[in-house]
Motif scaffolding. Sequence first.
Motif, PDB file in Angstrom:
ATOM      1  N   SER A  12       0.943  -1.002  -0.061  1.00 29.66           N
ATOM      2  CA  SER A  12       0.149   0.462  -0.078  1.00 29.66           C
ATOM      3  C   SER A  12       0.865   1.222  -0.149  1.00 29.66           C
ATOM      4  CB  SER A  12      -1.095   0.216   1.391  1.00 29.66           C
ATOM      5  OG  SER A  12      -1.717   1.212   1.430  1.00 29.66           O
ATOM      6  N   PHE A  13       0.673   1.597  -0.874  1.00 31.20           N
ATOM      7  CA  PHE A  13       1.489   3.224  -0.863  1.00 31.20           C
ATOM      8  C   PHE A  13       0.301   4.291  -1.234  1.00 31.20           C
ATOM      9  CE2 PHE A  13       3.236   6.146  -3.568  1.00 31.20           C
ATOM     10  CZ  PHE A  13       4.870   6.163  -2.810  1.00 31.20           C
ATOM     11  N   ASP A  14       0.918   5.130  -0.140  1.00 36.21           N
ATOM     12  CA  ASP A  14       0.430   7.346   0.075  1.00 36.21           C
ATOM     13  C   ASP A  14       1.421   8.083  -0.771  1.00 36.21           C
ATOM     14  OD1 ASP A  14      -1.619   6.323   1.214  1.00 36.21           O
ATOM     15  OD2 ASP A  14      -0.935   6.066   3.183  1.00 36.21           O
ATOM     16  N   THR A  15       0.717   8.543  -2.047  1.00 36.88           N
ATOM     17  CA  THR A  15       1.100   9.868  -1.581  1.00 36.88           C
ATOM     18  C   THR A  15       1.267  11.202  -1.177  1.00 36.88           C
ATOM     19  OG1 THR A  15      -0.463  10.221  -3.159  1.00 36.88           O
ATOM     20  CG2 THR A  15       1.082   8.556  -4.664  1.00 36.88           C
ATOM     21  N   ARG A  16       1.837  11.894  -1.497  1.00 38.27           N
ATOM     22  CA  ARG A  16       1.339  13.415  -1.084  1.00 38.27           C
ATOM     23  C   ARG A  16      -0.655  13.814  -1.164  1.00 38.27           C
ATOM     24  NH1 ARG A  16       5.586  17.128  -1.029  1.00 38.27           N
ATOM     25  NH2 ARG A  16       4.591  19.135  -2.034  1.00 38.27           N
ATOM     26  N   PRO A  17      -0.605  13.717  -0.466  1.00 43.75           N
ATOM     27  CA  PRO A  17      -2.612  14.133  -0.809  1.00 43.75           C
ATOM     28  C   PRO A  17      -2.498  14.680  -2.139  1.00 43.75           C
ATOM     29  CG  PRO A  17      -2.350  15.030   1.449  1.00 43.75           C
ATOM     30  CD  PRO A  17      -0.922  14.877   0.816  1.00 43.75           C
ATOM     31  N   GLY A  18      -4.134  14.766  -2.327  1.00 45.93           N
ATOM     32  CA  GLY A  18      -4.315  14.822  -4.084  1.00 45.93           C
ATOM     33  C   GLY A  18      -3.591  14.326  -4.494  1.00 45.93           C
ATOM     34  N   VAL A  19      -2.649  13.052  -4.795  1.00 45.23           N
ATOM     35  CA  VAL A  19      -1.458  12.907  -6.198  1.00 45.23           C
ATOM     36  C   VAL A  19      -2.001  12.085  -6.536  1.00 45.23           C
ATOM     37  CG1 VAL A  19       1.174  12.080  -6.973  1.00 45.23           C
ATOM     38  CG2 VAL A  19      -0.045  14.417  -5.172  1.00 45.23           C
TER      39      VAL A  19
ATOM     40  N   PHE B 155       5.426   3.275 -12.476  1.00 46.71           N
ATOM     41  CA  PHE B 155       5.478   3.809 -10.979  1.00 46.71           C
ATOM     42  C   PHE B 155       6.161   4.615 -10.499  1.00 46.71           C
ATOM     43  CE2 PHE B 155       4.755   3.240  -6.472  1.00 46.71           C
ATOM     44  CZ  PHE B 155       3.076   4.217  -6.196  1.00 46.71           C
ATOM     45  N   VAL B 156       7.855   5.040 -10.474  1.00 43.61           N
ATOM     46  CA  VAL B 156       7.540   6.312  -9.583  1.00 43.61           C
ATOM     47  C   VAL B 156       7.860   6.919 -10.321  1.00 43.61           C
ATOM     48  CG1 VAL B 156       9.568   4.153  -7.958  1.00 43.61           C
ATOM     49  CG2 VAL B 156       9.963   4.953 -10.369  1.00 43.61           C
ATOM     50  N   THR B 157       8.214   6.826 -11.441  1.00 43.76           N
ATOM     51  CA  THR B 157       8.048   8.155 -12.272  1.00 43.76           C
ATOM     52  C   THR B 157       6.914   8.560 -12.540  1.00 43.76           C
ATOM     53  OG1 THR B 157       9.707   6.710 -13.888  1.00 43.76           O
ATOM     54  CG2 THR B 157       8.463   9.043 -15.182  1.00 43.76           C
ATOM     55  N   CYS B 158       5.828   8.317 -12.510  1.00 41.64           N
ATOM     56  CA  CYS B 158       4.679   8.819 -12.665  1.00 41.64           C
ATOM     57  C   CYS B 158       4.268   9.204 -11.740  1.00 41.64           C
ATOM     58  CB  CYS B 158       3.211   7.608 -13.028  1.00 41.64           C
ATOM     59  SG  CYS B 158       3.292   7.306 -14.597  1.00 41.64           S
ATOM     60  N   VAL B 159       4.864   8.617 -10.497  1.00 44.25           N
ATOM     61  CA  VAL B 159       4.632   9.234  -8.919  1.00 44.25           C
ATOM     62  C   VAL B 159       5.197  10.854  -8.841  1.00 44.25           C
ATOM     63  CG1 VAL B 159       4.635   9.371  -6.285  1.00 44.25           C
ATOM     64  CG2 VAL B 159       3.325   7.388  -7.753  1.00 44.25           C
ATOM     65  N   LYS B 160       6.468  10.641  -8.972  1.00 49.58           N
ATOM     66  CA  LYS B 160       7.304  12.041  -9.226  1.00 49.58           C
ATOM     67  C   LYS B 160       6.718  12.854  -9.738  1.00 49.58           C
ATOM     68  CE  LYS B 160      11.419   9.912  -8.524  1.00 49.58           C
ATOM     69  NZ  LYS B 160      12.838   9.213  -8.859  1.00 49.58           N
ATOM     70  N   LEU B 161       6.323  12.337 -11.354  1.00 51.38           N
ATOM     71  CA  LEU B 161       5.882  13.735 -12.103  1.00 51.38           C
ATOM     72  C   LEU B 161       4.260  14.142 -11.635  1.00 51.38           C
ATOM     73  CD1 LEU B 161       5.737  15.179 -14.648  1.00 51.38           C
ATOM     74  CD2 LEU B 161       4.619  13.230 -15.365  1.00 51.38           C
ATOM     75  N   ALA B 162       3.645  12.886 -10.984  1.00 52.21           N
ATOM     76  CA  ALA B 162       2.167  14.183 -10.675  1.00 52.21           C
ATOM     77  C   ALA B 162       2.204  14.778 -10.140  1.00 52.21           C
ATOM     78  CB  ALA B 162       1.168  12.992 -10.305  1.00 52.21           C
ATOM     79  N   SER B 163       3.479  14.121  -8.811  1.00 54.99           N
ATOM     80  CA  SER B 163       3.596  14.860  -7.346  1.00 54.99           C
ATOM     81  C   SER B 163       4.869  16.648  -7.910  1.00 54.99           C
ATOM     82  CB  SER B 163       4.478  14.017  -6.714  1.00 54.99           C
ATOM     83  OG  SER B 163       4.350  12.979  -6.309  1.00 54.99           O
ATOM     84  N   VAL B 164       4.877  16.083  -8.348  1.00 54.31           N
ATOM     85  CA  VAL B 164       6.103  17.769  -9.316  1.00 54.31           C
ATOM     86  C   VAL B 164       4.960  19.083  -9.188  1.00 54.31           C
ATOM     87  CG1 VAL B 164       7.291  18.862 -10.942  1.00 54.31           C
ATOM     88  CG2 VAL B 164       8.136  16.849  -9.086  1.00 54.31           C
ATOM     89  N   ARG B 165       4.198  18.170 -10.429  1.00 54.51           N
ATOM     90  CA  ARG B 165       2.741  18.869 -11.790  1.00 54.51           C
ATOM     91  C   ARG B 165       1.904  19.160 -10.236  1.00 54.51           C
ATOM     92  NH1 ARG B 165       1.763  15.344 -16.451  1.00 54.51           N
ATOM     93  NH2 ARG B 165       3.468  16.399 -18.009  1.00 54.51           N
ATOM     94  N   ALA B 166       1.234  18.448  -8.973  1.00 52.77           N
ATOM     95  CA  ALA B 166       0.657  19.111  -7.744  1.00 52.77           C
ATOM     96  C   ALA B 166       1.441  20.212  -7.601  1.00 52.77           C
ATOM     97  CB  ALA B 166      -0.129  18.257  -6.688  1.00 52.77           C
ATOM     98  N   ALA B 167       2.490  20.175  -6.830  1.00 57.71           N
ATOM     99  CA  ALA B 167       3.358  20.482  -6.200  1.00 57.71           C
ATOM    100  C   ALA B 167       3.339  22.696  -7.136  1.00 57.71           C
ATOM    101  CB  ALA B 167       4.691  20.688  -6.001  1.00 57.71           C
ATOM    102  N   LEU B 168       4.085  22.217  -8.405  1.00 57.05           N
ATOM    103  CA  LEU B 168       3.197  23.744  -9.318  1.00 57.05           C
ATOM    104  C   LEU B 168       2.179  24.473  -9.381  1.00 57.05           C
ATOM    105  CD1 LEU B 168       5.854  22.273 -12.738  1.00 57.05           C
ATOM    106  CD2 LEU B 168       5.922  24.406 -10.947  1.00 57.05           C
ATOM    107  N   ALA B 169       1.636  23.598  -9.674  1.00 53.26           N
ATOM    108  CA  ALA B 169      -0.644  23.921  -9.436  1.00 53.26           C
ATOM    109  C   ALA B 169      -0.560  24.618  -7.685  1.00 53.26           C
ATOM    110  CB  ALA B 169      -1.246  22.872  -9.698  1.00 53.26           C
ATOM    111  N   GLY B 170      -0.069  24.068  -7.208  1.00 55.70           N
ATOM    112  CA  GLY B 170      -0.878  24.418  -5.772  1.00 55.70           C
ATOM    113  C   GLY B 170       0.090  25.102  -5.333  1.00 55.70           C
TER     114      GLY B 170
END
Length: 424
Positions: A350-357, A409-424
């Motif tokens: 079970s993997f938890d990303t940063r919230p909203g990712v 998987f790790v690439t997608c988690v990183k990319l989604a996290s960076v995009r969320a950080a840019l958006a937020g």
Amino acid sequence: MQLDDATPDQLQALEARLAADHQAFVDRGLALDLTRGKPSAEQLTLSDALDGILQGDYRAGDGTDTRNYGGLDGLPEARRLGAALMGVDAGDVLVGGNSSLTLMYQAMLVAHRFGLAGPDSAWSRQGTVKVLCPVPGYDRHFTVCEQLGIEMVTVDMTAGGPDMDRVEALLAADPSIKAMWCVPKYSNPTGVVYSDATVERIAGLGRIAGEGFRVFWDNAYAVHDLRGFRPLASISEACARQGTQDSVLQFGSTSKITHAGSGVAFMAASALNLGGFKRFLNACTIGPDKVNQLRTVRLLPDRDALMAHMQRHAEVLAPRFKVVLDTLDAHFADSDLGRWERPDGGYFVSFDTRPGVASAAVALAAAAGVKLTPAGATFPHGHDPLDRNIRIAPSVPTLPELEVAMQVFVTCVKLASVRAALAG
Ligand code: PMP
């Protein structure tokens, strides 16, 4: 990598690099699947001796001709196998068909509609009905509640099982809570094994809760250890100590021991509960598939045979879990990009990303040809309020496939996290 410390320029550069990595995966046209927790063909093959094992001898130990109708409780030797699997007395075990999920669904239906302790005990006669659901949890438990029109109340999982302070407080305050789902060993998906203290407290819930409360103890991974047998405290013994034997229904099966589609399912419960359940079952069937029960017992005649068989499963599964955990360690250790468990058994990480990712990461993986369980599936109604939990099921892909899938998987988690950080 600590995203919280990155400047906007650093985030932009990172996004460009990760988007290029992601595109390279998209261009490969992959088709990999990390969704459902089912055994691989290699694991299924471990039980192929089932085919023909009876060699024309259909008689059970007590002389029963297993080809015929009847035997609602199951064959005595199959009840003993269920008892060995779940750590209960054989006399408390009912052996069903091929699916413990069916038994759980039916048991919840009986409790709700017909009453395990007679018609007056039916939950549906007592107004609103709610069930406690530790989250993240098993999506099919939630679907059962959804289909029966039962409200779900979530409780967070901790490292030792459900948050018991919260569970006890909810039950004390709300008599309309009639049940609780539990996967006590290698919980789906967190991999947590309930601590002894948690088991003892769950056995005590029958004294706090309102009339008719039942714990649905889904011990689906009772012997599914990756690194040697890990004992789980006995809920039956704890209930016996506390005088709450009627408050717990236990379930298990050989689905992830033999052939997943043709396993044997077990339910263990008090005489009162089994009686209520059998009144219902008797109207549904003249008896279970005893031929399959006999085949299964011939393959796994005792606990030693069962444990030796599970060791062979572990030899197939352990390297797959290692790939997942090594990849997560290599990319996310000391980062603020995710948290995960290190299960010693079961079928999931079970993997938890940063919230909203989570949903964005799952969508990116799908675009790159890696199917993941939909984000939110581990919560009632498919809604993860923090959009962060992803269930990884590594059993089916081959090791080389898994290596690639985890890179995606790790690439997608990183990319989604960076995009969320840019958006937020
Ligand atoms: N319970 C849990 C927690 C599971 O993970 C699964 C399978 N994914 C099941 C039950 C299903 O078991 P069965 O095949 O016996 O219906």
